[in-house]
Design a protein around this motif. Sequence first.
Motif, short mmCIF file in Angstrom:
data_model
loop_
_atom_site.label_atom_id
_atom_site.label_comp_id
_atom_site.label_asym_id
_atom_site.label_seq_id
_atom_site.Cartn_x
_atom_site.Cartn_y
_atom_site.Cartn_z
N GLY A 201 0.80 -1.22 0.00
CA GLY A 201 0.00 0.00 0.00
C GLY A 201 0.83 1.27 0.00
O GLY A 201 0.28 2.37 -0.14
N ASP A 202 2.15 1.14 0.13
CA ASP A 202 3.04 2.30 0.10
C ASP A 202 3.13 2.83 -1.34
O ASP A 202 3.65 2.15 -2.21
CB ASP A 202 4.42 1.90 0.61
CG ASP A 202 5.42 3.05 0.63
OD1 ASP A 202 5.12 4.12 0.08
OD2 ASP A 202 6.51 2.87 1.18
N ARG A 203 2.63 4.04 -1.56
CA ARG A 203 2.68 4.65 -2.88
C ARG A 203 3.65 5.82 -2.92
O ARG A 203 3.72 6.55 -3.91
CB ARG A 203 1.27 5.12 -3.29
CG ARG A 203 0.27 3.99 -3.48
CD ARG A 203 0.65 3.10 -4.65
NE ARG A 203 -0.32 2.06 -4.89
CZ ARG A 203 -0.24 0.83 -4.40
NH1 ARG A 203 0.79 0.52 -3.60
NH2 ARG A 203 -1.15 -0.08 -4.67
N VAL A 204 4.40 6.01 -1.82
CA VAL A 204 5.35 7.11 -1.73
C VAL A 204 6.72 6.71 -2.26
O VAL A 204 7.34 7.42 -3.05
CB VAL A 204 5.47 7.61 -0.28
CG1 VAL A 204 6.55 8.70 -0.18
CG2 VAL A 204 4.13 8.14 0.22
N ASN A 205 7.19 5.54 -1.84
CA ASN A 205 8.52 5.07 -2.22
C ASN A 205 8.47 4.22 -3.48
O ASN A 205 7.79 3.19 -3.50
CB ASN A 205 9.13 4.25 -1.07
CG ASN A 205 9.35 5.06 0.18
OD1 ASN A 205 10.19 5.96 0.20
ND2 ASN A 205 8.58 4.78 1.23
N ASP A 206 9.15 4.65 -4.52
CA ASP A 206 9.21 3.88 -5.77
C ASP A 206 10.56 3.17 -5.81
O ASP A 206 11.58 3.76 -6.19
CB ASP A 206 9.05 4.81 -6.97
CG ASP A 206 8.95 4.05 -8.28
OD1 ASP A 206 9.27 2.83 -8.30
OD2 ASP A 206 8.57 4.65 -9.30
N LEU A 207 10.56 1.91 -5.40
CA LEU A 207 11.81 1.15 -5.32
C LEU A 207 12.44 0.93 -6.69
O LEU A 207 13.66 0.76 -6.80
CB LEU A 207 11.55 -0.20 -4.64
CG LEU A 207 10.98 -0.16 -3.23
CD1 LEU A 207 10.90 -1.57 -2.66
CD2 LEU A 207 11.81 0.74 -2.32
N THR A 208 11.63 0.92 -7.73
CA THR A 208 12.16 0.65 -9.06
C THR A 208 13.12 1.75 -9.50
O THR A 208 14.10 1.48 -10.19
CB THR A 208 11.03 0.52 -10.08
OG1 THR A 208 10.34 1.77 -10.22
CG2 THR A 208 10.03 -0.53 -9.64
N GLN A 209 12.85 3.00 -9.14
CA GLN A 209 13.74 4.09 -9.50
C GLN A 209 15.08 3.93 -8.81
O GLN A 209 16.15 4.07 -9.43
CB GLN A 209 13.10 5.43 -9.13
CG GLN A 209 11.88 5.78 -9.95
CD GLN A 209 11.30 7.13 -9.57
OE1 GLN A 209 11.84 7.83 -8.72
NE2 GLN A 209 10.20 7.49 -10.18
#
Length: 219
Positions: A201-209
């Motif tokens: 549900g975390d939409r703040v951290n984009d691990l892919t970047q």
Amino acid sequence: MKILIALVLSVLAVGASACTCNSMKWATCDGTPCACSVLIGENNPQKLDCTKLIPKCFLMKAEMYRAKKGLSTRTGIGGKPVETAFVDNDGIYDPECENDGKFKAKQCNNTEECWCVNSAGVRRTDKGDKNLKCEKLVETMWVRIQLKHKEVKDKMDEAGLKTAIADAINARYGFKKDLVKEVQYDPKARLIVVDVKKEKGDRVNDLTQMAYYMEKDVC
């Protein structure tokens, strides 16, 4: 831990001009106020927000364009993933991006063959034709990064690896240190495996970047 941080943390050089893009070395910047863009196709500049990490989809398009033009690109370090992981076996391709830089759920690489991807742009289905339905973009919650360091004279401080890597990721990419959940080290292979996870549900951290930037930063 200077050796490890030198391995993980690549500091981008800042030019003399105040109008630069520290998060994208291929960007062209000019004007007042400063505006930056990167070519993702012939005469096709993509505007960038250089206060943030550039979305992976834009980075891949820029890398594909540069590869076609014979310009320099940096490749990442590969490794054997866990069996359940989505693996980018198809290599780099020319993706379709949303306006905000997210990958479109269906990718075709300018061909008649299409597939569904996750938020990292990695294929998660078998390939099909253009009638293939990809209902939504599946969020990537866990990234495993494998690093291999050069031979060093001094023994690696294994106990401090997790802290050093978390500090480096926080300093370079702005991600919270507690996202680094586990670090494993094989001294014989000189291999460091880093597990970075976020809560559902975390939409703040984009691990892919972060993962894609790290691939390009690490030599």
